[in-house]
Design an enzyme around this catalytic site. Sequence first.
Site, PDB file in Angstrom:
ATOM      1  N   ASP A   1      36.035  47.595  37.780  1.00  0.00           N
ATOM      2  CA  ASP A   1      36.438  47.360  36.399  1.00  0.00           C
ATOM      3  C   ASP A   1      35.263  46.712  35.663  1.00  0.00           C
ATOM      4  OD1 ASP A   1      37.776  46.577  34.022  1.00  0.00           O
ATOM      5  OD2 ASP A   1      39.645  46.253  35.104  1.00  0.00           O
TER       6      ASP A   1
ATOM      7  N   ARG B   1      35.763  45.796  32.390  1.00  0.00           N
ATOM      8  CA  ARG B   1      36.383  45.156  31.228  1.00  0.00           C
ATOM      9  C   ARG B   1      36.293  43.640  31.365  1.00  0.00           C
ATOM     10  NH1 ARG B   1      42.272  47.255  31.293  1.00  0.00           N
ATOM     11  NH2 ARG B   1      41.866  46.840  33.490  1.00  0.00           N
TER      12      ARG B   1
END
Length: 417
Positions: free
Chosen positions: A328, A330
């Site tokens: 990820d 983010r």
Amino acid sequence: MPVEVPAPRHIRLTSHSSGYGALPIQWGAATPAERGPVVGTTTTRMHRNVIGTHSGSYSVYRALAVAAGALSRDHKADLTNTSPTDVIGPYPQWTDAGKIVSLDPWGATVAEVFAGELAAGYDIRPTIAVTQAHVILPEVIEALQSGRLQADGKFLTAGGAAMVTKVAIEPVWYLPGVARRFGCSEADLRRVLFEETGGMYPELVTRSDLEVFLPPIGGQTLYIFGKPRDLADPSVELTARVHDECNGSDVFGSDICTCRPYLTHAIEECIQGAQRGGVGLVAYSRKEGRALGEVTKFLVYNARKRQVGGDTADNYFARTECVAGVQDMRFQELMPDVLHWLGITKIHRLVSMSNMKFDAITGSGIEIGTRVNIPDALIPEDAKVEMDAKKAAGYFTPGPVPDADELKKAKGRELKS
């Protein structure tokens, strides 16, 4: 006769003029006059006081329009009647240089607070716009028809339109503050930004005096249900969701994830919260595919569906890491900035199961009361792999966490089914 070839035009290797005239920026100053405007124009280069240009990723489309002759590179925006429909701030967080480092708190009111500089010829562009709108979603209409929601003519019309304040925000990064958030030196941050954008912005490594960067990335949109000023009042119940973009689900209804169901559930919760006398907020960020991009996301879909044993939750994150090198991207360190811009100090009901978002928000000093998970009935069959994997990875859930045997069960359908 030979074709006459025009002489090559001189190309600038830097976007800044060596002349004088740029106004200083004092990030976190108490007033806009002390802070100074963000000037990312390409019209008068000596006025530029930031790295990059306005409009984020859309600056490339601007270049195409100029190259095609459809847009004059000298055009200056006429800001008549563009002022915000709702007043937001200023709040104490605006003058804390550590609270807001990824957007310009004064970006919505440049026509007002920098009127003198605009009159003097500085090309200052808003980086925030505030308007009002009606939002119509089939899920909200269904909730109205089934009786879960009630029309009141104030927050929800009889036709199922939610009445909202809508805010668009372009990123404005204060590099020293961004570096501190990520625990790295400013020099290292500048160097990596320069290298990973293919040397797009030489000033990142040649102009340490320029501390503000307008990155070529997408921004975020806010949807406010109720009075925007109530967001800053901790005595008013706030229902909020911080949602990261998923074009396939949010727009086209793909059922491999819970993104759209969770988003529309949050909107329903926000409407109900506003009708109870509170206020609702959906903060929608452009971070497609966990900020890995949609191409990577679709490649991962194929890898998951084609793996031996089928699409199972125990390999959910591993498949992403095999393709992208990381599970990820983010990173949520910058996410709370918009909440501080809104003056928020307490979220009573956070519609999210993500611990990354929860930790980033509470770590920035904002209190969170109740966490609201997505109802099981809203989870598509093909998305149960994702949900099991997230619960096992530590995502918030009031229910049971799948064990190792449960995670090995193939629950996602095959590609052609």
